[in-house]
Design a protein around this motif. Sequence first.
Motif, mmCIF file in Angstrom:
data_model
loop_
_atom_site.group_PDB
_atom_site.id
_atom_site.type_symbol
_atom_site.label_atom_id
_atom_site.label_comp_id
_atom_site.label_asym_id
_atom_site.label_seq_id
_atom_site.Cartn_x
_atom_site.Cartn_y
_atom_site.Cartn_z
ATOM 1 N N THR A 50 -15.670 -13.741 -3.543
ATOM 2 C CA THR A 50 -15.442 -12.599 -2.671
ATOM 3 C C THR A 50 -14.613 -13.073 -1.476
ATOM 4 O O THR A 50 -14.514 -14.278 -1.205
ATOM 5 N N LYS A 51 -14.044 -12.137 -0.748
ATOM 6 C CA LYS A 51 -13.246 -12.498 0.423
ATOM 7 C C LYS A 51 -14.083 -13.297 1.421
ATOM 8 O O LYS A 51 -13.639 -14.323 1.940
ATOM 9 N N LYS A 52 -15.305 -12.851 1.672
ATOM 10 C CA LYS A 52 -16.184 -13.543 2.611
ATOM 11 C C LYS A 52 -16.458 -14.975 2.152
ATOM 12 O O LYS A 52 -16.409 -15.918 2.951
ATOM 13 N N GLU A 53 -16.718 -15.163 0.857
ATOM 14 C CA GLU A 53 -17.004 -16.500 0.336
ATOM 15 C C GLU A 53 -15.760 -17.388 0.338
ATOM 16 O O GLU A 53 -15.848 -18.589 0.561
ATOM 17 N N ARG A 54 -14.600 -16.798 0.127
ATOM 18 C CA ARG A 54 -13.354 -17.578 0.202
ATOM 19 C C ARG A 54 -13.096 -18.066 1.627
ATOM 20 O O ARG A 54 -12.595 -19.166 1.832
ATOM 21 N N ILE A 55 -13.448 -17.239 2.612
ATOM 22 C CA ILE A 55 -13.310 -17.646 4.016
ATOM 23 C C ILE A 55 -14.257 -18.804 4.314
ATOM 24 O O ILE A 55 -13.866 -19.797 4.936
ATOM 25 N N ILE A 56 -15.494 -18.703 3.850
ATOM 26 C CA ILE A 56 -16.459 -19.796 4.041
ATOM 27 C C ILE A 56 -15.935 -21.072 3.396
ATOM 28 O O ILE A 56 -15.987 -22.152 4.002
ATOM 29 N N SER A 57 -15.415 -20.968 2.187
ATOM 30 C CA SER A 57 -14.876 -22.131 1.488
ATOM 31 C C SER A 57 -13.710 -22.759 2.255
ATOM 32 O O SER A 57 -13.631 -23.982 2.410
ATOM 33 N N ALA A 58 -12.805 -21.917 2.754
ATOM 34 C CA ALA A 58 -11.656 -22.418 3.527
ATOM 35 C C ALA A 58 -12.120 -23.139 4.788
ATOM 36 O O ALA A 58 -11.580 -24.190 5.153
ATOM 37 N N ASP A 83 -7.553 -17.147 5.610
ATOM 38 C CA ASP A 83 -7.564 -16.013 6.527
ATOM 39 C C ASP A 83 -6.881 -16.424 7.828
ATOM 40 O O ASP A 83 -6.693 -17.604 8.099
ATOM 41 N N LYS A 84 -6.511 -15.449 8.629
ATOM 42 C CA LYS A 84 -5.753 -15.707 9.860
ATOM 43 C C LYS A 84 -6.510 -16.586 10.849
ATOM 44 O O LYS A 84 -5.925 -17.445 11.495
ATOM 45 N N VAL A 85 -7.812 -16.380 10.969
ATOM 46 C CA VAL A 85 -8.606 -17.166 11.920
ATOM 47 C C VAL A 85 -8.628 -18.636 11.501
ATOM 48 O O VAL A 85 -8.449 -19.533 12.338
ATOM 49 N N LEU A 98 1.316 -24.183 5.526
ATOM 50 C CA LEU A 98 2.470 -23.659 4.794
ATOM 51 C C LEU A 98 1.980 -22.620 3.808
ATOM 52 O O LEU A 98 1.233 -22.927 2.889
ATOM 53 N N GLN A 99 2.391 -21.377 4.019
ATOM 54 C CA GLN A 99 1.956 -20.275 3.162
ATOM 55 C C GLN A 99 3.103 -19.710 2.385
ATOM 56 O O GLN A 99 4.196 -19.652 2.807
#
Length: 99
Positions: A50-58, A83-85, A98-99
């Motif tokens: 999920t988006k939330k879990e991908r943010i946690i992983s990042a 994510d931006k943050v 680099l994106q």
Amino acid sequence: MNKISGIWFCGLSGSGKSYASIFLEKKIKNSIKLEGDTIRKYLSSDLGYTKKERIISARRNLQLAKILIHENKFPLISNAFLDKVTVEMAKTSGIKVLQ
């Protein structure tokens, strides 16, 4: 110009993130390649996609990169989502995104 402490590649599957990391790992002294899939397998296996879990992983990837920087290593990180943050947090740690 500010000193770069690491490089973070972000992009779709097949976009060349791993290729770039492998190339640079051979060229940059003290560099360590951190593949998003490998980190997910060993450090973030408790997470889904999920988006939330991908943010946690990042953010976990970033914390690992900070540990390596502290140990005078040069992390070459690659994963599919940022994510931006987290991008801003990486930049304040001297990591070129680099994106």
